[in-house]
Design an enzyme around this catalytic site. Structure first.
Site, PDB file in Angstrom:
ATOM      1  N   ARG B 298      71.080  69.133  18.643  1.00 41.50           N
ATOM      2  CA  ARG B 298      71.055  68.572  17.465  1.00 41.50           C
ATOM      3  C   ARG B 298      71.146  69.740  16.359  1.00 41.50           C
ATOM      4  O   ARG B 298      71.920  69.589  15.565  1.00 41.50           O
ATOM      5  CB  ARG B 298      69.485  67.894  17.187  1.00 41.50           C
ATOM      6  CG  ARG B 298      69.340  66.646  18.025  1.00 41.50           C
ATOM      7  CD  ARG B 298      67.895  66.147  18.219  1.00 41.50           C
ATOM      8  NE  ARG B 298      67.777  64.833  18.603  1.00 41.50           N
ATOM      9  CZ  ARG B 298      66.856  64.067  18.666  1.00 41.50           C
ATOM     10  NH1 ARG B 298      65.955  64.272  18.249  1.00 41.50           N
ATOM     11  NH2 ARG B 298      67.134  62.937  19.372  1.00 41.50           N
ATOM     12  N   TYR B 442      75.621  60.522  17.073  1.00 42.63           N
ATOM     13  CA  TYR B 442      75.322  61.063  18.560  1.00 42.63           C
ATOM     14  C   TYR B 442      73.982  62.090  18.506  1.00 42.63           C
ATOM     15  O   TYR B 442      73.714  62.303  17.433  1.00 42.63           O
ATOM     16  CB  TYR B 442      76.443  61.376  19.331  1.00 42.63           C
ATOM     17  CG  TYR B 442      77.303  62.554  18.898  1.00 42.63           C
ATOM     18  CD1 TYR B 442      77.017  63.328  17.895  1.00 42.63           C
ATOM     19  CD2 TYR B 442      78.598  62.735  19.353  1.00 42.63           C
ATOM     20  CE1 TYR B 442      77.850  64.382  17.661  1.00 42.63           C
ATOM     21  CE2 TYR B 442      79.450  63.709  19.420  1.00 42.63           C
ATOM     22  CZ  TYR B 442      78.991  64.453  18.267  1.00 42.63           C
ATOM     23  OH  TYR B 442      80.038  65.592  18.048  1.00 42.63           O
ATOM     24  N   GLU B 443      73.682  62.253  19.447  1.00 39.63           N
ATOM     25  CA  GLU B 443      72.081  63.078  19.643  1.00 39.63           C
ATOM     26  C   GLU B 443      71.291  62.361  18.753  1.00 39.63           C
ATOM     27  O   GLU B 443      70.449  63.195  18.207  1.00 39.63           O
ATOM     28  CB  GLU B 443      72.528  64.502  19.141  1.00 39.63           C
ATOM     29  CG  GLU B 443      73.608  65.362  20.133  1.00 39.63           C
ATOM     30  CD  GLU B 443      73.153  65.236  21.440  1.00 39.63           C
ATOM     31  OE1 GLU B 443      72.281  65.110  21.750  1.00 39.63           O
ATOM     32  OE2 GLU B 443      74.160  65.543  22.312  1.00 39.63           O
ATOM     33  N   GLY B 444      71.061  61.257  18.810  1.00 42.23           N
ATOM     34  CA  GLY B 444      69.875  60.356  17.964  1.00 42.23           C
ATOM     35  C   GLY B 444      70.496  60.119  16.520  1.00 42.23           C
ATOM     36  O   GLY B 444      70.988  61.158  15.867  1.00 42.23           O
TER      37      GLY B 444
END
Lengths: 600, 600
Positions: B298, B442-444
């Site tokens: 992140r 992406y990545e949450g």
């Protein structure tokens, strides 16, 4: 694959319940017979055409794009495009709001605009081919000689030929005063034109037999700058005296731009090599003639983003109801399923409602503005025409910039609802975002629109046009303000109206001292005024909904409940943007202008 | 064609003048010898690599994309990609911040992060190939068995092999509890894994000899949901006892996604067909192990948008100085030219300064966070490690979501500076916008980040982590607040700090009554806190600049004047966004949740 259902119910609500367009039609002899059923029937058929013929080509057209043949300098549009256009012509769609004198159906512009919203939802890039014709049609209709009208207008009306607007050159877009294309008068009264144009939308294609280019160029004796520009009509193929097509004219496609979006519209680089044209309007007054086209085009661009916002919303809603992921923060909702549909999550709803609220207010504003345009063009009373023209002038930059900025926000929000799938082409959402991006740029960037609004439309006439619109709001607030159930809408609306008045006065005073005050505040100012206009329409829509809920009780069509919810959402979550915008609009140019250019 | 100049001067300012990273290095035995000259030398060379080797492939890579061979199920990356990666390995770049026990150079993460900013400016999609390896490296380093470490870490450190993170499946992205991939234990202690993964970045390619997949899957006895997920390492090629590559393992690329951007990174659909893997960490505790990787990832995503913001800014500045169009509102500036460069216009400067202010504050935040990460991982004092870990936990969702939302705003603004040319691929600007868009997903997704911040990081520990950061701000405001020349920065900073405290308390109270209060407010809340953090760094940067201007007088490096101007711009034009955000954060969930799902 995306889906699209024409929003006929909401169009009917706006046209007939909110704005009651047919009441205005009755004041206009040319449209007096156009009744509710006619409008609805046209839009229903138009919606079918958009959804069934044009929409299925949207993604394939984006994937395939247009092809330029360097040898022949011809352009091939994607598979199915010419056929869809042939159906469009066959169905008589190009002629909807054209002059019956040239074969048109003479319907009000407002009907055509609603049709165009649906075409744009279905396929913005395809729609630009017929869409650009309107500009050429309007310019010739307003400024053409009888011969030019007789030659071109029937074919543009039927759609057998399409049109373009050839303004931009490599070194000049916003600043048309810099343009260099040259027109030399010939003994026969025609002109030989040489130069290069870029970014010509629908500039070359295989969908129609001829293309009617409206070209800006300079005469040999032209004064420098924007006061030395003339307008010419330059057909791709010469037109013989009997109306048949003659030899190829010297206007060719030198190449196509590869763009972020609207891949299937041919953005052409055109070269004029001794192209033969005829003068439209007076020498050196081409820009004025062109601005007629550009104003209509700016409304059209707002309509493009409205269309994209609507279709992006529809698909994001489907996905949000379908996609199971996580549980609601307040506990499981779909207990029989492994997870809840993501529409249970507040922020997913916020993204959806952002698009919905922008689409529905945008539709109301577009219909209102288009109806004003009908009044401006066709009302028998000169005073009404003048007032309507003022209002169109005021609202045009708002429609163009506010709706396209909102379209960018909304399509991106709808794409976000899809998570990673939104970023993948297959789902179609990322195309809406890419297509929506151009709308903030062409037909005058949104910065230019904001300068047009604050500088020209508001400050240059001491706020007269804005005050007139303000009176409209004040009258409504006065009437509706007596109702307790309207307080939640009227109070913030009236409050924002006061703030806009104050901000406008303040900026006007400051602008006397420093012209950069306008440039520094204009973009924020336009969004503030845009929200004022949207708040006005949302309050009015809420009123209609409240009336129906009161009248029909539990039996009320749930459409009105949804309208009321969306109005509340707008006031709670979108309108507050004005708090920041007013601050930044007031904060002046110092923090922008202080830094020396060399330090950037 | 775009250009890119590594922003070494600004990095040095942040690293050495603002944050003084080497003072912290001295507290950490492993980094005590890393001095200013070493840091600068590494970044100078790293910048050359990014600008000279990776940057030239950015546009060609976007145009060409990756190719999937259906027969062999292999993937070919664009021309030049494998060669650039070979140079990357040859230069020792993969090992910069890796553990010396496995051949790493053991430099602080903060140095590696600055290097990654430059790689991302140069080519985000290329950078994801080595970037993803870090996640696999971290997971194995933290949770691997001695055998796994011996087998994989030296090769990941040298870059001979790359790594991936295989989480997402078609029906589950955010909600990993739904995943279905199955792992069956075998007699030899390995596992046979079957299932399908999607959206695996750098999931298959031709740049390295082997790919080390970290795969989430379920054991046969796994409990349902997220507590039944285990982590496995699954190499593309089996590794023999002597370290040489053996047979192909059963993990194949079934296809690539066609995406809006990052075209040249292979986003793979992977199928596991009796793939053999070994367990990493404990059974059913795979998610915890994966979260180690995801936190680092992140930060990396925030760094991607920082990189794009910087390079988009540089190119927009060049264009704004070069493009002649219209005259300044205050009268001609470049009288010898046919028009003024567009940088004379306030709104063009606003767009440029938006990108600049976001890039420079983003850099300060990233450097600060990465330094905290070094403290968390390597400081000898356990209390310091714990405090640093808390701060990293607090700042990670802000770095991820705030920087990527800002990157979207900034790259789009920089593209807008180019007018129509920004929409054309040739100029490279639209690619930055397309590439930047994935970083919000992406990545949450950024919604998930905001729930992580407000729900988990702030409310779940009664604001302890936030208060600790608040004390940092309060101490600075206390110190700097005595200076008259700092009032313009300290007053709004302190004011916003008070508002955040109040808003946090209010949301905490409301959340007790209704969990949807968190979901409704979280996204706005994150932006408010993001601005608080940026205001803090901008005030500190302004102080450093003021000190230097005071000390050096007229001879001052103009760099400090620019820093001060940009700080003032930030406070005048960007920070006021918080006025609206606080309102909408406070306006609750009612307007979002009231509408029945069927009415959408």
């Amino acid at each position: 694959m995306p889906r699209y259902v024409p929003p006929l119910r909401d169009m009917q609500f706006v046209l007939h319940e909110l704005i009651q367009v047919t009441e205005t039609f009755k004041e206009i002899p040319a449209h007096a017979e156009v009744d509710v059923d006619t409008v609805n029937a046209v839009l229903e058929e138009g919606g079918k055409f958009a959804a069934q013929v044009v929409f299925p080509l949207n993604r394939s057209g984006d994937e395939e794009g247009c092809t330029h043949d360097k040898a022949t300098r011809e352009v091939r549009t994607p598979a199915g495009y010419p056929e869809a256009y042939a159906k469009y012509v066959e169905g008589g769609w190009p002629s909807l709001s054209c002059d019956p004198a040239y074969g048109g159906q003479g319907l009000p512009h407002v009907v055509n605009q609603c049709f165009y919203e649906m075409l744009n939802s279905a396929n913005q890039a395809w729609t630009m081919y017929p869409g650009l014709s309107h500009g050429a049609y309007e310019a010739l209709h307003a400024h053409g000689t009888p011969e030019q009208k007789a030659t071109y207008l029937p074919k543009l009306t039927s759609g057998e030929w399409t049109g373009t607007m050839c303004l931009t050159e490599p070194h000049c877009g916003t600043d048309l005063g810099l343009l260099r294309t040259k027109a030399e008068p010939q003994a026969d009264g025609t002109y030989r034109i040489n130069g290069a144009k870029i970014f010509i939308s629908a500039g070359e294609h295989d969908m129609a037999a001829n293309i009617v280019h409206l070209v800006l160029a300079r005469l040999p004796d032209a004064p420098a700058g924007s006061k030395g520009i003339s307008l010419f009509v330059v057909p791709k193929f010469h037109v013989e005296a009997d109306g048949s097509l003659g030899a190829r004219n010297g206007i060719f496609c030198a190449g196509l731009e590869h763009k972020m979006g609207i891949h299937s519209n041919a953005t052409a680089q055109l070269v004029l090599e001794d192209a033969v044209g005829t003068l439209v309007g007076e020498p050196h007054k081409g820009l004025q003639a062109m601005f007629v086209m550009m104003n209509a085009a700016r409304l059209g661009v707002g309509m493009q983003s409205l269309g994209l916002t609507e279709v992006a919303y529809q698909n994001a809603v489907d996905y949000a109801k379908d996609r199971l992921q996580m549980r609601a923060l307040t506990g499981p909702k779909a207990k029989d399923k492994p997870a809840d549909p993501i529409i249970v999550h507040p922020d997913v709803r916020k993204m959806l409602l952002t698009a919905r609220a922008y689409a529905e207010a945008g539709r109301a504003l577009c219909v209102h503005t288009a109806l004003m345009l009908d009044k401006e063009l066709s009302h028998p009373d000169a005073d009404v025409r003048r007032e309507a023209a003022d209002e169109v002038a005021l609202l045009t930059p708002i429609v163009k910039a506010f709706l396209t900025d909102n379209g960018w926000i909304a399509t991106s929000a709808c794409m976000q609802v899809f998570g990673g799938h939104g970023y993948v082409r297959e789902w179609g959402m990322e195309q809406y975002v890419r297509d929506a991006r151009i709308n903030m740029i062409y037909e005058g960037t949104n910065t230019i629109q904001s300068l047009d609004l604050l500088g020209r439309k508001v400050l240059a006439d001491n706020g007269k046009k804005l005050k007139a619109f303000g009176r409209r709001i004040a009258e409504f607030a006065e009437d509706a303000g007596v109702r307790e159930d309207m307080q939640e809408f009227i109070n913030p609306l009236a409050d924002l109206g006061d703030k806009v008045t104050k901000l406008t006065t303040e900026l006007g005073m400051k602008a006397f001292g420093n012209a950069d005050e306008v440039g520094a505040a204009a973009v924020d100012y336009l969004r503030v005024v845009g929200h004022l206009v949207f708040a006005y329409f949302w309050a009015r829509m809420a009123q209609v909904a409240l009336d129906r809920i009161q009248a029909d009780g539990d039996a009320v069509d749930p459409f009105y409940r949804a309208k009321l919810h969306t109005a509340r959402f707008y006031f709670a979550k979108l309108l507050p943007e004005t708090a920041s915008l007013i601050r930044t609009a007031r904060s002046g140019p110092a923090s922008l202008m202080a830094m020396d250019e060399s330090l950037f």
